[in-house]
Scaffold this motif. Structure first.
Motif, PDB file in Angstrom:
ATOM      1  N   GLU A   1       0.828  -4.767   6.148  1.00  0.00           N
ATOM      2  CA  GLU A   1       0.854  -4.714   4.684  1.00  0.00           C
ATOM      3  C   GLU A   1       1.993  -5.620   4.233  1.00  0.00           C
ATOM      4  O   GLU A   1       3.156  -5.322   4.479  1.00  0.00           O
ATOM      5  CB  GLU A   1       1.132  -3.280   4.198  1.00  0.00           C
ATOM      6  CG  GLU A   1       0.015  -2.305   4.450  1.00  0.00           C
ATOM      7  CD  GLU A   1       0.402  -0.900   3.993  1.00  0.00           C
ATOM      8  OE1 GLU A   1       0.592  -0.693   2.780  1.00  0.00           O
ATOM      9  OE2 GLU A   1       0.531  -0.029   4.868  1.00  0.00           O
TER      10      GLU A   1
ATOM     11  N   ILE B   1      -3.186  -7.302   2.576  1.00  0.00           N
ATOM     12  CA  ILE B   1      -3.233  -6.806   3.955  1.00  0.00           C
ATOM     13  C   ILE B   1      -3.882  -7.826   4.890  1.00  0.00           C
ATOM     14  O   ILE B   1      -4.751  -8.585   4.489  1.00  0.00           O
ATOM     15  CB  ILE B   1      -3.993  -5.464   4.066  1.00  0.00           C
ATOM     16  CG1 ILE B   1      -5.374  -5.548   3.391  1.00  0.00           C
ATOM     17  CG2 ILE B   1      -3.161  -4.340   3.480  1.00  0.00           C
ATOM     18  CD1 ILE B   1      -6.242  -4.296   3.540  1.00  0.00           C
TER      19      ILE B   1
ATOM     20  N   ARG C   1      -1.473  -0.333  -4.036  1.00  0.00           N
ATOM     21  CA  ARG C   1      -2.336   0.159  -2.945  1.00  0.00           C
ATOM     22  C   ARG C   1      -1.794   1.508  -2.489  1.00  0.00           C
ATOM     23  O   ARG C   1      -0.615   1.790  -2.615  1.00  0.00           O
ATOM     24  CB  ARG C   1      -2.372  -0.856  -1.798  1.00  0.00           C
ATOM     25  CG  ARG C   1      -1.014  -1.179  -1.263  1.00  0.00           C
ATOM     26  CD  ARG C   1      -0.990  -2.384  -0.337  1.00  0.00           C
ATOM     27  NE  ARG C   1       0.409  -2.640   0.020  1.00  0.00           N
ATOM     28  CZ  ARG C   1       0.877  -3.782   0.433  1.00  0.00           C
ATOM     29  NH1 ARG C   1       0.089  -4.825   0.580  1.00  0.00           N
ATOM     30  NH2 ARG C   1       2.147  -3.920   0.734  1.00  0.00           N
TER      31      ARG C   1
END
Length: 146
Positions: free
Chosen positions: A105, A64, A117
């Protein structure tokens, strides 16, 4: 090579990655894959600030990028593990956490092969982090909506 504090504790930097509306937090799978954690890791000697270390960990572990203007210092958190939980591979640490809003992301990142995630609400994340008092404390200090 990770940095160490004045008492020999390992300096660890991490981030509480929030959604834009601060309703969810992004957790990542631990390296062993058994639990969910916040992105964090050793503050390397060539990094001028804990925030730079936290930003690198967010990228390496979670894939990220974070909004520059959204960073908030959550202050130092002591290692709350009992002495029995410490070892040479997991020495006493001092945690420096920040909160930041996730900008993007990415689909490819350095630790993609060993981590996934997932977004969680405060209640869900608190349950996932219950066994890690320092991570739970960082979550509680963040402005994630309860």
């Amino acid at each position: 090579m990770a940095g160490y504090g004045s008492k020999g504790e390992r300096l660890v930097a991490g981030v509480v990655p929030l959604s834009k509306d601060k309703a969810k937090v992004l957790l990542i799978q631990s390296s062993g894959g058994k639990s969910w954690v916040l992105p964090k890791g050793g503050w390397e000697l060539d990094e001028s600030t804990a925030q730079k270390a936290a930003e690198r960990e967010a990228w390496e572990e979670g894939g990220i990028t974070l909004e520059n203007a959204s960073w908030k210092d959550l202050k130092a958190i002591p290692d709350l593990r009992p002495t029995s939980a410490l070892s040479n591979s997991a020495p006493k640490a001092s945690y420096q956490f920040f909160e930041a809003v996730v900008k993007e992301e990415k689909s490819n990142w350095p630790e993609k092969h060993k981590r996934t995630r997932q977004w969680y609400t405060f209640a869900q994340a608190a349950q996932q982090l219950a066994q890690r008092p320092e991570l739970l404390e960082a979550l509680k200090r963040s402005s994630l909506k309860r």
